[in-house]
Design an enzyme around this catalytic site. Structure first.
Site, PDB file in Angstrom:
ATOM      1  N   GLU A  97     -26.957 -23.153  51.750  1.00  0.00           N
ATOM      2  CA  GLU A  97     -25.653 -23.667  51.379  1.00  0.00           C
ATOM      3  C   GLU A  97     -24.684 -23.627  52.541  1.00  0.00           C
ATOM      4  OE1 GLU A  97     -25.664 -22.770  46.627  1.00  0.00           O
ATOM      5  OE2 GLU A  97     -24.062 -21.981  47.863  1.00  0.00           O
ATOM      6  N   CYS A 110     -18.566 -22.443  56.795  1.00  0.00           N
ATOM      7  CA  CYS A 110     -19.452 -21.283  56.734  1.00  0.00           C
ATOM      8  C   CYS A 110     -20.891 -21.798  56.723  1.00  0.00           C
ATOM      9  CB  CYS A 110     -19.134 -20.515  55.452  1.00  0.00           C
ATOM     10  SG  CYS A 110     -20.157 -19.072  55.220  1.00  0.00           S
ATOM     11  N   CYS A 117     -33.658 -14.065  54.043  1.00  0.00           N
ATOM     12  CA  CYS A 117     -33.298 -13.071  55.065  1.00  0.00           C
ATOM     13  C   CYS A 117     -34.309 -11.940  55.018  1.00  0.00           C
ATOM     14  CB  CYS A 117     -31.893 -12.540  54.781  1.00  0.00           C
ATOM     15  SG  CYS A 117     -31.209 -11.513  56.108  1.00  0.00           S
ATOM     16  N   CYS A 121     -30.429  -6.148  52.603  1.00  0.00           N
ATOM     17  CA  CYS A 121     -29.265  -5.316  52.286  1.00  0.00           C
ATOM     18  C   CYS A 121     -29.187  -5.190  50.758  1.00  0.00           C
ATOM     19  CB  CYS A 121     -27.993  -5.940  52.867  1.00  0.00           C
ATOM     20  SG  CYS A 121     -28.040  -6.043  54.675  1.00  0.00           S
ATOM     21  N   CYS A 124     -26.946  -7.611  48.571  1.00  0.00           N
ATOM     22  CA  CYS A 124     -26.890  -9.026  48.966  1.00  0.00           C
ATOM     23  C   CYS A 124     -27.976  -9.820  48.252  1.00  0.00           C
ATOM     24  CB  CYS A 124     -27.057  -9.148  50.478  1.00  0.00           C
ATOM     25  SG  CYS A 124     -27.088 -10.861  51.026  1.00  0.00           S
ATOM     26  N   GLY A 170     -28.749 -15.681  55.768  1.00  0.00           N
ATOM     27  CA  GLY A 170     -29.548 -15.307  56.926  1.00  0.00           C
ATOM     28  C   GLY A 170     -28.829 -14.436  57.938  1.00  0.00           C
ATOM     29  N   GLU A 171     -29.626 -13.892  58.857  1.00  0.00           N
ATOM     30  CA  GLU A 171     -29.101 -13.040  59.922  1.00  0.00           C
ATOM     31  C   GLU A 171     -29.176 -13.841  61.234  1.00  0.00           C
ATOM     32  OE1 GLU A 171     -27.487 -10.162  60.539  1.00  0.00           O
ATOM     33  OE2 GLU A 171     -27.759 -10.796  62.614  1.00  0.00           O
ATOM     34  N   SER A 202     -21.657 -13.442  62.592  1.00  0.00           N
ATOM     35  CA  SER A 202     -21.591 -12.221  61.790  1.00  0.00           C
ATOM     36  C   SER A 202     -22.977 -11.597  61.715  1.00  0.00           C
ATOM     37  CB  SER A 202     -21.097 -12.578  60.382  1.00  0.00           C
ATOM     38  OG  SER A 202     -21.137 -11.448  59.540  1.00  0.00           O
ATOM     39  N   SER A 224     -21.040  -6.434  59.971  1.00  0.00           N
ATOM     40  CA  SER A 224     -21.065  -6.055  58.558  1.00  0.00           C
ATOM     41  C   SER A 224     -21.308  -4.553  58.489  1.00  0.00           C
ATOM     42  CB  SER A 224     -22.172  -6.818  57.839  1.00  0.00           C
ATOM     43  OG  SER A 224     -21.876  -8.193  57.877  1.00  0.00           O
ATOM     44  N   LEU A 225     -20.233  -3.786  58.475  1.00  0.00           N
ATOM     45  CA  LEU A 225     -20.371  -2.324  58.573  1.00  0.00           C
ATOM     46  C   LEU A 225     -20.637  -1.703  57.196  1.00  0.00           C
ATOM     47  CD1 LEU A 225     -20.314  -0.015  60.656  1.00  0.00           C
ATOM     48  CD2 LEU A 225     -17.873   0.236  60.174  1.00  0.00           C
ATOM     49  N   HIS A 226     -19.729  -1.859  56.278  1.00  0.00           N
ATOM     50  CA  HIS A 226     -19.880  -1.470  54.863  1.00  0.00           C
ATOM     51  C   HIS A 226     -19.946   0.028  54.579  1.00  0.00           C
ATOM     52  CE1 HIS A 226     -20.449  -5.694  54.490  1.00  0.00           C
ATOM     53  NE2 HIS A 226     -21.712  -5.707  54.822  1.00  0.00           N
ATOM     54  N   ASN A 302     -19.009  -9.245  45.388  1.00  0.00           N
ATOM     55  CA  ASN A 302     -19.222 -10.394  44.501  1.00  0.00           C
ATOM     56  C   ASN A 302     -20.440 -10.117  43.638  1.00  0.00           C
ATOM     57  OD1 ASN A 302     -17.170 -12.264  45.366  1.00  0.00           O
ATOM     58  ND2 ASN A 302     -18.324 -12.474  47.270  1.00  0.00           N
ATOM     59  N   CYS A 345     -19.472 -18.272  50.022  1.00  0.00           N
ATOM     60  CA  CYS A 345     -20.133 -18.751  51.225  1.00  0.00           C
ATOM     61  C   CYS A 345     -21.560 -18.219  51.326  1.00  0.00           C
ATOM     62  CB  CYS A 345     -19.346 -18.286  52.437  1.00  0.00           C
ATOM     63  SG  CYS A 345     -19.959 -18.936  53.944  1.00  0.00           S
TER      64      CYS A 345
HETATM   65  N1  SAH Z   1     -26.468 -11.475  58.028  1.00  0.00           N
HETATM   66  C1  SAH Z   1     -25.088 -11.630  58.405  1.00  0.00           C
HETATM   67  C2  SAH Z   1     -24.397 -12.724  57.603  1.00  0.00           C
HETATM   68  C3  SAH Z   1     -24.339 -12.336  56.156  1.00  0.00           C
HETATM   69  S1  SAH Z   1     -23.150 -13.010  55.065  1.00  0.00           S
HETATM   70  C4  SAH Z   1     -24.354 -10.307  58.206  1.00  0.00           C
HETATM   71  O1  SAH Z   1     -24.926  -9.397  57.608  1.00  0.00           O
HETATM   72  O2  SAH Z   1     -23.224 -10.184  58.660  1.00  0.00           O
HETATM   73  C5  SAH Z   1     -21.611 -12.404  55.500  1.00  0.00           C
HETATM   74  C6  SAH Z   1     -21.103 -11.165  54.774  1.00  0.00           C
HETATM   75  O3  SAH Z   1     -21.254 -11.166  53.346  1.00  0.00           O
HETATM   76  C7  SAH Z   1     -21.768  -9.909  55.253  1.00  0.00           C
HETATM   77  O4  SAH Z   1     -20.775  -8.991  55.622  1.00  0.00           O
HETATM   78  C8  SAH Z   1     -22.497  -9.435  54.018  1.00  0.00           C
HETATM   79  O5  SAH Z   1     -22.722  -8.075  54.051  1.00  0.00           O
HETATM   80  C9  SAH Z   1     -21.547  -9.865  52.920  1.00  0.00           C
HETATM   81  N2  SAH Z   1     -22.116  -9.872  51.560  1.00  0.00           N
HETATM   82  C10 SAH Z   1     -23.394 -10.090  51.214  1.00  0.00           C
HETATM   83  N3  SAH Z   1     -23.535 -10.012  49.873  1.00  0.00           N
HETATM   84  C11 SAH Z   1     -22.322  -9.758  49.360  1.00  0.00           C
HETATM   85  C12 SAH Z   1     -21.827  -9.576  48.019  1.00  0.00           C
HETATM   86  N4  SAH Z   1     -22.622  -9.673  46.965  1.00  0.00           N
HETATM   87  N5  SAH Z   1     -20.508  -9.337  47.868  1.00  0.00           N
HETATM   88  C13 SAH Z   1     -19.693  -9.279  48.938  1.00  0.00           C
HETATM   89  N6  SAH Z   1     -20.097  -9.429  50.215  1.00  0.00           N
HETATM   90  C14 SAH Z   1     -21.409  -9.665  50.434  1.00  0.00           C
END
Ligand code: SAH
Length: 378
Positions: A97, A110, A117, A121, A124, A170-171, A202, A224-226, A302, A345
């Protein structure tokens, strides 16, 4: 696909130097590449017959063994707030998408870099469906092409495509050859001419990829630290076991430099209720990032079916934001856009019919608005 098609060279997605080498190898002048790129990316023309500044002999020759191969758009929609979304089917059957988020005269696209992927994670949806394959540079740049073509047609919209974020499926740092070629076309004057600062890669934290990106491109970086602790991050972002937080931040420091694109790094932090949204997490995050040139972007989780995670309340999100702001950080929080088309996105869907029904197969990831904020249009 017949055998002739299989052996044709796809000229879409070839960066300038490769395209020039392609022409030189055929006994042509290098500047043929420039002419062809202008047709493709400035004028949106992919029909050789219209490329009138190439001699007819050259066009006839190119028609024999080259092509401009695009993936297929299987679904697209415009939200009431102008957010646009495309479901794009690639060869082999998978789909990705692409989402465009207008913001006044500017707009963020985006894009996806892989079908599925490998990183898995835990929160995700893309990770849950496994990995199918890398996208080619042509399939990545085609996402920009598709958006540009739609915007050119929509005379009612003043929005231009000014920013690109690799925050779809994807990464990107695990498909760096194709991503670098696509970036070259995005930022090259003969391509889309975007400012390097406005192209953001990202990553979940693939350290060697950050190092290579730093050597070979000059774009904005988002991490993407989290989580502020390795123990927690190991469970959310498994690649952390290989490249723990200290190594990741060290690679980010190495990435920082003197150009506008490299002055600061975006830290993405998806907030999950009871998991990483507590005061102790905010405090640890502030300590971890003290003195580190960054902007924080908080993404309320989300939800998607059987994810096992919950989105925190707005109050909890604001409290988390405020704690960090009090420590002097710039912290943005996602606001919702494109709601009526589930414009998250990079969310991948099973098939088009489900998508048009807005069914419960909705799989949300980062929202379109997050992408816009991260890339600086919000
Ligand atoms: N692989 C890359 C791009 C991923 S998408 C990365 O990890 O950065 C971009 C962002 O969306 C990332 O920060 C990812 O962790 C976040 N993300 C993935 N699933 C999500 C969800 N269900 N809710 C909120 N953010 C999410």
């Amino acid at each position: 696909m017949n055998s002739t098609e299989a052996t044709r060279t796809n000229l879409l997605g070839m960066p300038r130097d490769k395209l020039a080498a392609f022409f030189v190898a055929r006994g042509e002048k290098r500047f043929r590449a420039d002419q062809l790129m202008k047709w493709l990316y400035h004028r949106g023309v992919s029909d050789l017959a219209q490329m009138t500044d190439l001699s007819s002999a050259l066009r006839e020759q190119l028609a024999l063994d080259t092509e401009f191969r695009f993936p297929e758009i299987t679904w697209n929609h415009v939200s009431t707030d102008g957010t646009r979304k495309w479901l794009i089917q690639v060869e082999g059957g998978g789909s990705v998408e692409t989402v465009f988020i207008p913001e006044g005269k500017r707009g963020t696209l985006c894009v996806s870099s892989q079908v599925g992927c490998t990183l898995d994670c835990s929160f995700c949806s893309t990770g849950k469906q496994g990995f199918q394959r890398n996208l080619s540079a042509a399939e990545i740049i085609a996402q920009v092409w598709i958006a540009q073509a739609a915007l050119a047609e929509a005379s009612d919209s003043e929005a231009r495509l000014t920013n690109v974020v690799f925050m779809g499926m994807g990464e990107p740092l695990l498909n760096l050859d194709a991503v670098l070629d696509a970036i070259s076309i995005m930022t090259e004057d003969l391509g889309y001419g975007l400012s390097r600062r406005r192209v953001t890669v990202s990553t979940a934290g693939v350290v060697p990829g950050i190092e290579r990106l730093g050597r070979e491109a000059d774009v904005s970086l988002a991490i993407s630290l989290h989580a502020p602790f390795d123990e927690l991050r190991n469970t959310l972002v498994p690649v952390n076991r290989k490249y723990p937080i200290a190594k990741l931040l060290e690679a980010c420091r190495g990435y920082l430099g003197t150009t506008a694109a490299r002055k600061s790094i975006t830290i993405e932090y998806t907030l999950m209720a009871g998991v990483n949204d507590q005061p102790e997490h905010a405090v640890a995050l502030a300590e971890l990032l003290e003195g580190f040139p960054c902007k924080l972007n908080l993404i309320p989780f989300n939800p998607f079916p059987n994810s096992g995670y919950r989105r925190p309340s707005n109050v909890a999100v604001r409290a988390f934001q405020a704690r960090l702001q009090r420590q002097g950080f710039i912290v943005t929080v996602r606001t919702t856009r494109g709601d009526d088309i589930d414009a998250a996105c990079g969310q991948l869907v099973g098939d088009v019919h489900d998508r048009t029904r807005r069914s419960d197969r909705y799989i949300a990831r980062v929202s379109a608005q997050d992408a816009a904020q991260i890339s600086g249009t919000a």
